[in-house]
Design a protein around this motif. Structure first.
Motif, PDB file in Angstrom:
ATOM      1  N   SER A 506       2.050  -0.045   4.513  1.00  0.00           N
ATOM      2  CA  SER A 506       2.032  -0.307   5.949  1.00  0.00           C
ATOM      3  C   SER A 506       1.565  -1.730   6.250  1.00  0.00           C
ATOM      4  N   ASN A 507       0.592  -2.241   5.410  1.00  0.00           N
ATOM      5  CA  ASN A 507       0.165  -3.637   5.572  1.00  0.00           C
ATOM      6  C   ASN A 507       1.323  -4.585   5.315  1.00  0.00           C
ATOM      7  N   ALA A 508       2.074  -4.284   4.237  1.00  0.00           N
ATOM      8  CA  ALA A 508       3.193  -5.149   3.859  1.00  0.00           C
ATOM      9  C   ALA A 508       4.232  -5.213   4.972  1.00  0.00           C
ATOM     10  N   VAL A 509       4.356  -4.102   5.685  1.00  0.00           N
ATOM     11  CA  VAL A 509       5.337  -4.070   6.787  1.00  0.00           C
ATOM     12  C   VAL A 509       4.735  -4.732   8.026  1.00  0.00           C
ATOM     13  N   GLY A 538       5.572 -11.196   3.403  1.00  0.00           N
ATOM     14  CA  GLY A 538       4.960 -11.292   4.730  1.00  0.00           C
ATOM     15  C   GLY A 538       4.298 -12.628   4.998  1.00  0.00           C
ATOM     16  N   ILE A 539       3.320 -12.584   5.922  1.00  0.00           N
ATOM     17  CA  ILE A 539       2.714 -13.837   6.403  1.00  0.00           C
ATOM     18  C   ILE A 539       1.750 -14.460   5.382  1.00  0.00           C
ATOM     19  N   GLY A 540       1.314 -13.674   4.420  1.00  0.00           N
ATOM     20  CA  GLY A 540       0.396 -14.188   3.394  1.00  0.00           C
ATOM     21  C   GLY A 540      -1.031 -14.287   3.905  1.00  0.00           C
ATOM     22  N   ILE A 541      -1.961 -14.515   2.965  1.00  0.00           N
ATOM     23  CA  ILE A 541      -3.394 -14.569   3.303  1.00  0.00           C
ATOM     24  C   ILE A 541      -3.985 -15.826   2.674  1.00  0.00           C
ATOM     25  N   PHE A 553     -13.977  -3.538   8.021  1.00  0.00           N
ATOM     26  CA  PHE A 553     -13.895  -4.226   9.332  1.00  0.00           C
ATOM     27  C   PHE A 553     -13.534  -5.708   9.219  1.00  0.00           C
ATOM     28  N   HIS A 554     -13.200  -6.156   8.004  1.00  0.00           N
ATOM     29  CA  HIS A 554     -12.844  -7.574   7.887  1.00  0.00           C
ATOM     30  C   HIS A 554     -11.350  -7.730   8.194  1.00  0.00           C
ATOM     31  N   THR A 555     -11.091  -8.523   9.175  1.00  0.00           N
ATOM     32  CA  THR A 555      -9.681  -8.746   9.537  1.00  0.00           C
ATOM     33  C   THR A 555      -9.381 -10.232   9.477  1.00  0.00           C
ATOM     34  N   VAL A 556      -8.097 -10.516   9.341  1.00  0.00           N
ATOM     35  CA  VAL A 556      -7.652 -11.907   9.328  1.00  0.00           C
ATOM     36  C   VAL A 556      -6.738 -12.066  10.545  1.00  0.00           C
ATOM     37  N   GLY A 557      -6.691 -13.234  11.064  1.00  0.00           N
ATOM     38  CA  GLY A 557      -5.780 -13.430  12.184  1.00  0.00           C
ATOM     39  C   GLY A 557      -6.526 -13.454  13.496  1.00  0.00           C
ATOM     40  N   ASP A 562      -4.325  -5.712  16.618  1.00  0.00           N
ATOM     41  CA  ASP A 562      -4.648  -4.278  16.471  1.00  0.00           C
ATOM     42  C   ASP A 562      -5.145  -3.914  15.074  1.00  0.00           C
ATOM     43  N   SER A 563      -5.515  -4.920  14.249  1.00  0.00           N
ATOM     44  CA  SER A 563      -6.030  -4.626  12.895  1.00  0.00           C
ATOM     45  C   SER A 563      -7.473  -4.124  12.981  1.00  0.00           C
ATOM     46  N   THR A 564      -7.741  -3.014  12.282  1.00  0.00           N
ATOM     47  CA  THR A 564      -9.102  -2.461  12.304  1.00  0.00           C
ATOM     48  C   THR A 564      -9.943  -2.964  11.127  1.00  0.00           C
ATOM     49  N   GLY A 565      -9.284  -3.449  10.071  1.00  0.00           N
ATOM     50  CA  GLY A 565     -10.010  -3.929   8.881  1.00  0.00           C
ATOM     51  C   GLY A 565     -10.572  -2.787   8.048  1.00  0.00           C
ATOM     52  N   ILE A 566      -9.915  -1.638   8.124  1.00  0.00           N
ATOM     53  CA  ILE A 566     -10.410  -0.488   7.339  1.00  0.00           C
ATOM     54  C   ILE A 566      -9.478  -0.160   6.174  1.00  0.00           C
ATOM     55  N   GLY A 567      -8.184  -0.414   6.357  1.00  0.00           N
ATOM     56  CA  GLY A 567      -7.162  -0.016   5.365  1.00  0.00           C
ATOM     57  C   GLY A 567      -7.472  -0.515   3.958  1.00  0.00           C
ATOM     58  N   LEU A 568      -7.732  -1.814   3.780  1.00  0.00           N
ATOM     59  CA  LEU A 568      -7.954  -2.366   2.426  1.00  0.00           C
ATOM     60  C   LEU A 568      -9.297  -1.887   1.847  1.00  0.00           C
ATOM     61  N   ALA A 569     -10.296  -1.653   2.776  1.00  0.00           N
ATOM     62  CA  ALA A 569     -11.586  -1.117   2.302  1.00  0.00           C
ATOM     63  C   ALA A 569     -11.366   0.263   1.688  1.00  0.00           C
ATOM     64  N   ILE A 570     -10.480   1.073   2.328  1.00  0.00           N
ATOM     65  CA  ILE A 570     -10.170   2.411   1.798  1.00  0.00           C
ATOM     66  C   ILE A 570      -9.453   2.272   0.450  1.00  0.00           C
ATOM     67  N   GLY A 591       4.010 -14.720   1.451  1.00  0.00           N
ATOM     68  CA  GLY A 591       3.878 -13.324   1.039  1.00  0.00           C
ATOM     69  C   GLY A 591       2.645 -13.091   0.179  1.00  0.00           C
ATOM     70  N   SER A 592       2.378 -11.828  -0.125  1.00  0.00           N
ATOM     71  CA  SER A 592       1.175 -11.475  -0.898  1.00  0.00           C
ATOM     72  C   SER A 592       1.526 -10.438  -1.960  1.00  0.00           C
ATOM     73  N   THR A 593       0.697 -10.447  -3.015  1.00  0.00           N
ATOM     74  CA  THR A 593       0.810  -9.381  -4.031  1.00  0.00           C
ATOM     75  C   THR A 593      -0.568  -8.790  -4.245  1.00  0.00           C
ATOM     76  N   PHE A 594      -0.665  -7.461  -4.108  1.00  0.00           N
ATOM     77  CA  PHE A 594      -1.913  -6.742  -4.398  1.00  0.00           C
ATOM     78  C   PHE A 594      -1.773  -6.116  -5.778  1.00  0.00           C
ATOM     79  N   PHE A 595      -2.727  -6.481  -6.678  1.00  0.00           N
ATOM     80  CA  PHE A 595      -2.728  -5.911  -8.030  1.00  0.00           C
ATOM     81  C   PHE A 595      -3.876  -4.918  -8.116  1.00  0.00           C
TER      82      PHE A 595
HETATM   83  P1  ADP Z   1      -5.788  -2.724   8.772  1.00  0.00           P
HETATM   84  O1  ADP Z   1      -6.137  -1.380   8.259  1.00  0.00           O
HETATM   85  O2  ADP Z   1      -6.213  -2.922  10.208  1.00  0.00           O
HETATM   86  O3  ADP Z   1      -4.480  -3.174   8.481  1.00  0.00           O
HETATM   87  P2  ADP Z   1      -6.734  -3.968   6.507  1.00  0.00           P
HETATM   88  O4  ADP Z   1      -8.128  -3.754   5.981  1.00  0.00           O
HETATM   89  O5  ADP Z   1      -5.674  -3.222   5.884  1.00  0.00           O
HETATM   90  O6  ADP Z   1      -6.776  -3.701   8.040  1.00  0.00           O
HETATM   91  O7  ADP Z   1      -6.439  -5.479   6.450  1.00  0.00           O
HETATM   92  C1  ADP Z   1      -7.392  -6.427   6.734  1.00  0.00           C
HETATM   93  C2  ADP Z   1      -6.719  -7.715   7.118  1.00  0.00           C
HETATM   94  O8  ADP Z   1      -5.982  -8.231   6.021  1.00  0.00           O
HETATM   95  C3  ADP Z   1      -5.706  -7.562   8.203  1.00  0.00           C
HETATM   96  O9  ADP Z   1      -6.293  -7.911   9.407  1.00  0.00           O
HETATM   97  C4  ADP Z   1      -4.613  -8.523   7.811  1.00  0.00           C
HETATM   98  O10 ADP Z   1      -4.730  -9.732   8.558  1.00  0.00           O
HETATM   99  C5  ADP Z   1      -4.797  -8.808   6.365  1.00  0.00           C
HETATM  100  N1  ADP Z   1      -3.727  -8.212   5.571  1.00  0.00           N
HETATM  101  C6  ADP Z   1      -3.763  -7.004   4.962  1.00  0.00           C
HETATM  102  N2  ADP Z   1      -2.606  -6.823   4.269  1.00  0.00           N
HETATM  103  C7  ADP Z   1      -1.855  -7.922   4.433  1.00  0.00           C
HETATM  104  C8  ADP Z   1      -0.551  -8.324   3.981  1.00  0.00           C
HETATM  105  N3  ADP Z   1       0.179  -7.553   3.179  1.00  0.00           N
HETATM  106  N4  ADP Z   1      -0.097  -9.525   4.359  1.00  0.00           N
HETATM  107  C9  ADP Z   1      -0.846 -10.340   5.120  1.00  0.00           C
HETATM  108  N5  ADP Z   1      -2.073 -10.024   5.595  1.00  0.00           N
HETATM  109  C10 ADP Z   1      -2.552  -8.809   5.271  1.00  0.00           C
END
Ligand code: ADP
Length: 614
Positions: A506-509, A538-541, A553-557, A562-570, A591-595
């Motif tokens: 969902s992040n990638a989308v 995507g937009i990359g980090i 709760f850490h978000t970028v942008g 509407d980012s909560t910053g919880i998804g990657l913590a989970i 773009g980004s790659t998560f390993f």
């Molecule tokens: P959320 O659950 O709100 O998406 P995440 O913890 O998943 O929050 O992500 C934290 C932050 O990381 C987001 O605010 C977003 O800016 C950045 N991020 C996460 N995944 C990606 C991605 N694939 N490409 C670019 N930025 C991303």
């Protein structure tokens, strides 16, 4: 190597070196002392024998002088020389008188065998042995000497009887003129008594007296201890002269390990009698001389072996006494390491090992206390976690219903049933609805995150390709999903796996502004793990967020997204709960790659087929 063996080896090596070193040193010292004592004894015996031999020679010379001094005999010889030429009758009468006289002498002196009286030409004119009359002795060295006024003693060998006797030869004077010569044959009995005395010479020792017969031949004047014949001839071994030749060469010292006439190795003490040119050797076989040293050697070896055996026993006892308590401690330590903390070491000695045992027991006691404390803390933590979860649940639940009510009211406001709002009012209302939705999302996220704390990782085979296929089926607009190669199935909880991949997907989308969104799932085998990856265009980090992005709760942008910053913590929590790790590679705008590493399941192809049908 075990400690006991090591201690044993050290003791034995040190002990053996000491024992062997001391033994060898002691043996060589003792051997030297024995050798010196035996040599001294041999030398003193040799000196005594020489002294006795010189006395015998002196006595024989005295006897010769005694006979020479018989004046009337010299007178008869004078008369025989002067008047015997005139008539045979006179000569016969003088010869008879001389013979009578010398016969009386042979009776008087026991050692005298025969006496011959020679004229100036060396021919026997009177003798106690009538068969010798007219015998010409002039060819004999000692007769020549006698006719030149010299006394001498010389051994004569009777080859017929194999007898050896001594000939005392000297001149006869009368009126200060040489009248003839005197030859006295004497037995060698007194010499044989001297050499036949083996006192202090053991079983093989003896004294030999020899005289040179020619340059390379000598004979023994008395019988040897071996008694092969009455007299014995020895031929010089030029490479290694036999002991008697060493004495005859004038040596007066002890020779060790020299050759003897009977081809044995001997210790020979040599002496030389200048008056008669005789050599005298007092000797003993080397084997017998060294026998005490040899016995000592074997005794030393036996004592050494005994000492080594004793050392071995002592080392065993010592090694056991050192190792036993250590083993005790290590056994208890092993049990403690297996979780049995009630174990105590029972060593009651007052040494360092005893101290170690006391410290060890103290340590296990404090470990037990620490463990109890820890358990208590864990219990408290569990309790607080449970109440926290309850709290989160209640809060999220309780917050959700007022939020839903607010949302409902906002919707009502939006429909205009409650009075019409102008455009600004409607925009504000829309913003409020978005914020409430965001808040609902956050509350749901917190609940999900809190739940993860309490879930123990479970394992089952998850077909990853099937999971991705399900993600593909979700309609998210223009998204192309690719699987780079065959993905190994995961060994984890299916729901949790879905949660993880869905978050990343969902992040990638979500964070993708490309017209044609692309997500690639891939896996490769690193040195120790299987590394899975999710790549997007995507937009990359930015690099500065690589570490912090996984924090809750850490978000970028921009703020207000509407980012909560919880998804990657989970995602991070899930990966770590299965013992894996997660990292990111990204470039802004590219773009980004998560390993991440995860446990994978070994599944054969049949099972895989079965899995795919479901
Ligand atoms: P959320 O659950 O709100 O998406 P995440 O913890 O998943 O929050 O992500 C934290 C932050 O990381 C987001 O605010 C977003 O800016 C950045 N991020 C996460 N995944 C990606 C991605 N694939 N490409 C670019 N930025 C991303």
């Amino acid at each position: 190597m075990k400690l006991k063996t090591e201690i044993l080896l050290v003791f034995l090596i040190v002990g053996a070196c000491l024992t062997i070193g001391t033994g060898v040193l002691y043996f060589y010292n003792a051997r030297q002392i024995i050798l010196e004592a035996a040599s001294n004894q041999l030398e003193s015996l040799s000196a005594t024998k020489k002294h006795r031999l010189e006395s015998i020679i002196y006595k024989k010379q005295e006897e010769l002088r005694l006979v020479q001094s018989r004046l009337f005999q010299a007178e008869y010889l004078y008369q025989y020389n002067v008047f015997g030429q005139l008539s045979d009758t006179v000569a016969q009468s003088d010869r008879r008188l001389i013979t009578k006289n010398i016969k009386k002498l042979t009776h008087d002196i026991e050692s005298f065998k025969n006496i011959h009286v020679l004229n100036k030409e060396g021919i026997v004119i009177a003798s106690t042995d009538s068969g010798s009359i007219h015998f010409n002795f002039s060819y004999f060295d000692f007769v020549q000497k006698a006719l030149k006024l010299e006394n001498s003693i010389y051994p004569i060998i009777d080859y017929k009887t194999d007898d050896i006797y001594l000939c005392l030869a000297g001149p006869i004077y009368y009126k200060q003129k040489l009248q003839g010569a005197l030859l006295i044959e004497t037995t060698t009995a007194d010499l044989a008594t001297l050499t036949g005395d083996y006192t202090g010479l053991g079983n093989t020792g003896e004294t030999t007296i020899g005289q040179l017969l020619a340059d390379t031949v000598a004979c023994f004047i008395t019988p040897t201890r071996n008694k092969e014949c009455k007299f014995e001839k020895v031929f010089l071994n030029k490479i290694e002269p036999q002991s008697i030749f060493l004495a005859l060469a004038g040596n007066e010292k002890l020779f060790l390990n020299v050759l003897d006439y009977n081809h044995k190795r001997v210790a020979a003490s040599c002496r030389y009698i200048a008056a008669t040119q005789w050599g005298i050797v007092t000797k003993i076989d080397m084997d017998e001389l060294m026998a005490p040293a040899e016995a000592l050697k074997w005794m030393s070896i036996r004592i050494g072996l005994g000492a080594l055996f004793f050392l071995f026993l002592v080392s065993m006892i010592l090694a056991s006494s050192i190792v036993k308590p250590i083993n005790k401690i290590s056994e208890v330590a092993r049990k403690v390491s297996q979780g049995d903390w009630s174990q105590q070491v029972r060593i009651h000695s007052n040494n360092e090992l005893g101290d170690l045992a006391v410290s060890f027991n103290r340590m296990t006691k404090s470990l037990i206390e620490a463990q109890e404390n820890l358990e208590l803390k864990i219990e408290e933590l569990d309790k607080s976690n449970v109440s926290l979860e309850k709290f989160a649940f209640v809060v999220s639940h309780d917050l959700r219903s007022p939020l839903n009510s607010v949302l409902g009211i906002a919707e009502l406001l939006g429909t205009g049933n409650m009075g019409s709002l102008n455009d600004d009012g409607l925009q504000m209302l829309k913003l409020m609805q978005n914020k409430i939705e965001h808040m609902k999302g956050m509350i749901a996220g917190i609940l999900e995150f809190a739940r993860l704390n309490h879930q123990l990782p479970t394992h089952e085979v998850v077909d990853l390709e099937l999971l991705i296929a399900r993600l593909k089926s979700l309609d998210c607009g223009n998204v192309a999903i690719e699987v780079a190669q065959e993905l190994p199935p995961l060994n984890m909880n299916t729901v949790v796996a879905e949660q993880l991949f869905q978050n990343l997907w969902s992040n990638a989308v979500k964070y993708n502004k490309s017209e044609q969104k692309k997500i690639v799932f891939s896996a490769y085998q690193s040195e120790n793990d299987t590394v899975y990856s999710v790549t997007d265009n995507g937009i990359g980090i930015g690099v500065s967020h690589f570490d912090t992005i996984f924090e809750i709760f850490h978000t970028v942008g921009p703020k207000g997204s509407d980012s909560t910053g919880i998804g990657l913590a989970i995602v991070k929590k899930i990966v770590e709960s299965y013992g894996g790790k997660i990292w990111i590679k990204s470039q802004l705008g590219e773009g980004s790659t998560f390993f991440f590493t995860l446990p994978y399941a070994q599944v054969n192809s049949t099972i895989k087929q079965v899995l795919q049908t479901y």
